[in-house]
Design an enzyme around this catalytic site. Structure first.
Site, PDB file in Angstrom:
ATOM      1  N   CYS A  41     -71.131 -90.431 -31.141  1.00 46.80           N
ATOM      2  CA  CYS A  41     -72.570 -90.263 -30.904  1.00 46.80           C
ATOM      3  C   CYS A  41     -73.243 -89.920 -32.240  1.00 46.80           C
ATOM      4  CB  CYS A  41     -72.743 -89.118 -29.914  1.00 46.80           C
ATOM      5  SG  CYS A  41     -74.443 -88.654 -29.572  1.00 46.80           S
ATOM      6  N   THR A  43     -74.880 -87.366 -32.868  1.00 49.93           N
ATOM      7  CA  THR A  43     -74.568 -85.950 -33.103  1.00 49.93           C
ATOM      8  C   THR A  43     -73.275 -85.797 -33.900  1.00 49.93           C
ATOM      9  OG1 THR A  43     -75.574 -85.473 -30.970  1.00 49.93           O
ATOM     10  CG2 THR A  43     -74.222 -83.743 -31.918  1.00 49.93           C
ATOM     11  N   HIS A  46     -73.808 -86.453 -37.492  1.00 45.77           N
ATOM     12  CA  HIS A  46     -74.402 -85.271 -38.161  1.00 45.77           C
ATOM     13  C   HIS A  46     -73.312 -84.256 -38.493  1.00 45.77           C
ATOM     14  CE1 HIS A  46     -78.439 -86.597 -37.469  1.00 45.77           C
ATOM     15  NE2 HIS A  46     -78.359 -86.511 -36.155  1.00 45.77           N
ATOM     16  N   HIS A  68     -67.868 -85.646 -27.829  1.00 44.02           N
ATOM     17  CA  HIS A  68     -68.265 -85.255 -26.465  1.00 44.02           C
ATOM     18  C   HIS A  68     -68.401 -86.421 -25.495  1.00 44.02           C
ATOM     19  CE1 HIS A  68     -72.028 -85.920 -28.698  1.00 44.02           C
ATOM     20  NE2 HIS A  68     -72.432 -86.465 -27.575  1.00 44.02           N
ATOM     21  N   CYS A  98     -74.976 -71.917 -17.993  1.00 44.05           N
ATOM     22  CA  CYS A  98     -74.440 -70.585 -17.663  1.00 44.05           C
ATOM     23  C   CYS A  98     -74.410 -70.358 -16.153  1.00 44.05           C
ATOM     24  CB  CYS A  98     -75.262 -69.496 -18.351  1.00 44.05           C
ATOM     25  SG  CYS A  98     -76.910 -69.230 -17.650  1.00 44.05           S
ATOM     26  N   ARG A 205     -80.115-103.819 -35.208  1.00 42.36           N
ATOM     27  CA  ARG A 205     -80.379-103.060 -33.981  1.00 42.36           C
ATOM     28  C   ARG A 205     -81.366-103.797 -33.071  1.00 42.36           C
ATOM     29  NH1 ARG A 205     -80.248 -96.640 -34.693  1.00 42.36           N
ATOM     30  NH2 ARG A 205     -78.016 -96.537 -35.011  1.00 42.36           N
ATOM     31  N   LEU A 269     -87.643 -88.318 -26.582  1.00 42.75           N
ATOM     32  CA  LEU A 269     -86.264 -87.837 -26.673  1.00 42.75           C
ATOM     33  C   LEU A 269     -85.837 -87.670 -28.123  1.00 42.75           C
ATOM     34  CD1 LEU A 269     -83.410 -88.020 -24.513  1.00 42.75           C
ATOM     35  CD2 LEU A 269     -82.942 -89.420 -26.506  1.00 42.75           C
ATOM     36  N   GLY A 270     -86.508 -88.382 -29.046  1.00 40.04           N
ATOM     37  CA  GLY A 270     -86.162 -88.329 -30.467  1.00 40.04           C
ATOM     38  C   GLY A 270     -86.206 -86.902 -30.999  1.00 40.04           C
ATOM     39  N   ILE A 294     -87.856 -84.646 -23.452  1.00 42.91           N
ATOM     40  CA  ILE A 294     -86.669 -84.968 -22.644  1.00 42.91           C
ATOM     41  C   ILE A 294     -85.435 -84.386 -23.325  1.00 42.91           C
ATOM     42  CG2 ILE A 294     -85.293 -86.805 -21.613  1.00 42.91           C
ATOM     43  CD1 ILE A 294     -88.140 -86.913 -20.597  1.00 42.91           C
TER      44      ILE A 294
HETATM   45 ZN   LIG Z   1     -73.800 -88.021 -27.379  1.00 37.71          ZN
HETATM   46 ZN   LIG Z   2     -78.429 -71.033 -17.602  1.00 35.27          ZN
END
Ligand SMILES: [Zn+2]
Ligand SMILES: [Zn+2]
Length: 349
Positions: A41, A43, A46, A68, A98, A205, A269-270, A294
Site C-alpha cells: 500500500c 502507507t 512511506h 497490512h 478499542c 495511471r 480521502l487524500g 473519509i
Molecule cells: Zn493500505
Molecule cells: Zn474506540
C-alpha cells in the site's frame, strides 16, 4: 519455536530487513492467519522510505513487522473467536478499534479515538503468519483467489468514499488514479454514474482509468492542459455534481472544488502533506456544498458493499495487480512503486 520469514522495519531510516522471526502466538480473541498473499500500500512505501509522516508515526514502534493488506487462511483460533473457523479464507480490516470510546460506542469504530492500525502500530502482514483480532477478520468467498482478495482494502476505501453520497445519474470528477481512484472509477460506472471524469498527472495511471471505464480522461501534466476548463466543458458549464479526492495534492483539491457545482458533494480521502490555502468563502460557503472527510472503511457496512461489487465481477480488481513477487523480493516491489511503474504489487510468501 517455529520460525517464519518476515519483513521488518528495524531502523529509523529508509529501507527494510527480511529476516526470520518466531511465528506469532495468538491471544484469546485472536486468530492466526497463514498469509497466502499480501500487497503493498502507499502507507508501506512511506514506511519503507521513512518519510516525515513515517518518522512521526512509527518511530516508537520500531522494530516491528509492517504490511497490512492480506489474504490468507485461518490456521488457529483463540478462545471466544465466534464465527471464524480454521480453514476460512480471510482478509483483514486494518483498523483495530478499542471498543469502548465514544466513537466505538456510537457506531463509528472506523474513527476510534484509540485506533491501532495493523502493520503500523502492530506487527503486520509482510510475513508468513499474522495474528489478528477475530473481529477484524473478514471471511472471503473461497472462489476469489488470494492474490486478488488481498487488494480489497483499497477497494473498501473507494467504496466508502464513492457511496458517502448519491452516485447514480451524477457527473463525477475523480482526482488521483492510484489503486483507490481507479477502483472509484469502476464503482461509479457500475453504480450508474452519468459521466466519470478521471484526472491525474501520470499517463500510466490514467491507462487504468480508461480500462475501468472513465468517460473523460484529463492528464494535468500535458502542456497546455487547462484542467478546470476541460471539466467545465465536460459538464456543460455547470460543474460536477460530485468531487472525489484521492490525490492528496493541494492543486487537485482546489481544481476539484472550483469545478464542483453549487450544491454539490465533495468527499476527500487524500492525505495532504501539510496545510494549504483554500477559498472557503466562494468555494464552499456560498456554493452550499457538502464536504465529507473519509477515513478507512465503515465497519463493516463498507465490506459488505465491497464484497458485492467484487463477487458480481462489477469491479475487476485483478486488473489492478501489475506485479506478483515472492515475499523476500519485496524491495523490488517498493522500487517499482517509487518509479510509479506499478499499481498493486502482490507478494506471496
Ligand atoms: Zn493500505
Ligand atoms: Zn474506540
Amino acid at each position: 519455536m517455529e520460525k517464519m520469514l518476515s519483513v521488518w522495519k528495524t531502523a529509523p531510516k529508509a529501507g527494510l530487513e527480511v529476516k526470520e522471526a518466531p511465528v506469532p502466538k495468538i491471544k484469546d480473541n485472536e486468530v492466526l492467519i497463514k498469509v497466502k498473499a499480501t500487497s503493498i500500500c502507499g502507507t508501506d512505501l512511506h514506511i519503507y522510505e521513512y518519510d516525515p509522516w513515517a518518522q512521526k508515526r512509527i518511530a516508537k514502534n520500531i522494530p516491528y513487522i509492517f504490511g497490512h493488506e492480506v489474504a490468507g487462511e485461518v490456521v488457529e483460533v483463540g478462545k471466544g473467536t465466534g464465527g471464524i473457523s480454521i480453514g476460512d479464507h480471510v482478509s483483514a480490516e486494518t483498523h483495530i478499534p478499542c471498543g469502548y470510546c465514544y466513537q466505538c460506542r456510537t457506531g463509528n469504530e472506523h474513527i476510534c479515538q484509540n485506533v491501532k492500525i495493523l502493520g503500523v502500530d502492530t506487527n503486520g502482514t509482510f510475513a508468513q503468519y499474522v495474528a489478528l483480532p477475530y473481529k477484524n477478520a473478514w471471511i472471503n468467498d473461497k472462489k476469489i483467489p488470494h492474490w486478488i482478495a488481498t487488494a480489497q482494502e483499497p477497494l473498501g476505501n473507494a467504496v466508502h468514499t464513492v457511496f458517502s453520497g448519491e452516485v447514480a445519474g451524477k457527473t463525477i470528477t475523480i482526482f488521483g488514479m492510484g489503486p483507490i481512484g481507479a477502483c472509484a472509477v469502476a464503482l461509479c460506472k457500475a453504480a450508474g454514474a452519468d459521466k466519470v471524469i478521471a484526472i491525474d498527472r501520470d499517463e500510466f495511471r490514467l491507462g487504468f482509468a480508461k480500462e475501468f471505464g472513465a468517460d473523460v480522461i484529463i492528464n494535468g501534466a500535458t502542456p497546455g492542459t487547462d484542467t478546470r476548463k476541460e471539466i467545465m466543458d465536460a459538464t456543460n458549464g455547470l460543474g460536477a455534481d460530485v468531487f472525489l479526492e484521492f490525490a492528496g495534492a493541494p492543486a487537485a483539491f482546489n481544481d476539484g472544488l472550483a469545478t464542483l457545482r453549487a450544491g454539490g458533494r465533495a468527499s476527500i480521502l487524500g492525505v495532504f502533506p501539510k496545510p494549504f490555502e483554500v477559498d472557503v468563502t466562494d468555494g464552499m460557503v456560498f456554493k452550499g456544498i457538502t464536504l465529507t472527510g473519509i477515513n478507512g472503511r465503515k465497519m463493516y457496512d463498507t465490506w459488505y458493499k465491497a464484497r458485492s461489487f467484487l463477487s458480481t465481477g462489477k469491479v475487476k480488481l485483478e486488473k489492478l495487480v501489475t506485479h506478483r513477487f515472492k515475499l523476500f523480493e519485496i524491495e523490488k516491489g517498493m522500487q517499482i512503486l517509487q518509479k510509479k511503474e506499478g499499481m498493486k504489487i502482490v507478494l506471496e510468501p
